[in-house]
Write a protein that holds these residues in place. Structure first.
Motif, PDB file in Angstrom:
ATOM      1  N   VAL A 123      -4.273 -39.112  15.485  1.00  0.00           N
ATOM      2  CA  VAL A 123      -4.356 -37.712  15.878  1.00  0.00           C
ATOM      3  C   VAL A 123      -3.419 -36.862  15.030  1.00  0.00           C
TER       4      VAL A 123
ATOM      5  N   SER B 188      -1.982 -33.079  14.496  1.00  0.00           N
ATOM      6  CA  SER B 188      -1.791 -31.760  15.101  1.00  0.00           C
ATOM      7  C   SER B 188      -1.908 -30.708  14.006  1.00  0.00           C
TER       8      SER B 188
ATOM      9  N   VAL C 145      -8.754 -37.591  14.926  1.00  0.00           N
ATOM     10  CA  VAL C 145      -8.854 -36.523  15.918  1.00  0.00           C
ATOM     11  C   VAL C 145      -7.877 -35.434  15.497  1.00  0.00           C
TER      12      VAL C 145
ATOM     13  N   THR D  79      -5.907 -31.926  16.856  1.00  0.00           N
ATOM     14  CA  THR D  79      -5.528 -31.262  18.100  1.00  0.00           C
ATOM     15  C   THR D  79      -4.671 -30.031  17.813  1.00  0.00           C
ATOM     16  N   GLU D  80      -4.648 -29.156  18.777  1.00  0.00           N
ATOM     17  CA  GLU D  80      -3.749 -28.005  18.730  1.00  0.00           C
ATOM     18  C   GLU D  80      -2.420 -28.338  19.399  1.00  0.00           C
ATOM     19  N   GLU D  81      -2.376 -29.432  20.160  1.00  0.00           N
ATOM     20  CA  GLU D  81      -1.156 -29.828  20.871  1.00  0.00           C
ATOM     21  C   GLU D  81      -0.083 -30.238  19.875  1.00  0.00           C
TER      22      GLU D  81
ATOM     23  N   ASP E 177       1.932 -34.323  25.450  1.00  0.00           N
ATOM     24  CA  ASP E 177       0.678 -33.599  25.665  1.00  0.00           C
ATOM     25  C   ASP E 177      -0.471 -34.234  24.881  1.00  0.00           C
ATOM     26  N   ILE E 178      -0.198 -34.691  23.680  1.00  0.00           N
ATOM     27  CA  ILE E 178      -1.215 -35.361  22.866  1.00  0.00           C
ATOM     28  C   ILE E 178      -1.692 -36.639  23.559  1.00  0.00           C
TER      29      ILE E 178
END
Length: 170
Positions: free
Chosen positions: A36, A38, A72, A74-76, A81-82
């Protein structure tokens, strides 16, 4: 399906990132590992060298040989939170310390403790120069020691042998 989340900048993806993903899959009995990225990585906002799209493309190249690997975006930013919705959070020992630093929670130890209680299982990777308390040794992921010093920063600095290239199917 048991899924692990492995957050990072992956700028660039290294042989250590791939070795860690392989170790998580084999040692933690997960069916998928999500790498992931960010869009605004914590404490690295102005340091990205490669576009998110290019980093995702590199991960996806590895997916051809490792179909259980996913990219992936994400904005987190916070690892806690991720990790929401995942079974296992994969993180380096340096990031374990970040997760426990109250300054990432508005300097509130209560907010930090509440966030930490939401964490899924952990797979913590030893990093050169980072010490872990005895309380987390059951969560330490067995990754060969030669990967402890590998870093994306060193690859950007010229350590081409540490750059991940797609390898054989596993």
């Amino acid at each position: 399906m048991t899924v692990a989340v492995f957050p990072g900048s992956f700028d660039p993806l290294t042989v250590a990132h791939v070795a860690i993903a392989d170790a998580v899959r084999s040692n933690c009995a997960v069916e998928r590992v999500d790498l992931v990225i960010s869009r605004q990585a914590m404490e690295k906002q102005a340091r990205a060298h490669t576009s998110v799209e290019a980093r995702v493309a590199t991960i996806d190249e590895h997916r051809m040989r490792r179909p259980w690997l996913r990219s992936v975006v994400t904005e987190e930013q916070l690892l806690v939170d991720i990790a929401v919705g995942y079974d296992i959070l994969v993180l380096g020992a340096d990031k374990w310390h970040q997760v426990h630093d109250p300054r990432f929670y508005g300097d509130s130890e209560e907010a930090r403790d509440t966030a930490i209680r939401r964490l899924p299982g952990l797979a913590i990777v030893r990093r050169a120069g980072s010490r872990l308390p005895a309380s987390v040794h059951d969560s330490v992921l067995d990754v060969p020691t030669e990967f402890r010093d590998v870093s994306s920063t060193a690859v950007r600095g010229g350590r081409v042998e540490w750059r991940a290239v797609p390898g054989p199917a596993i």
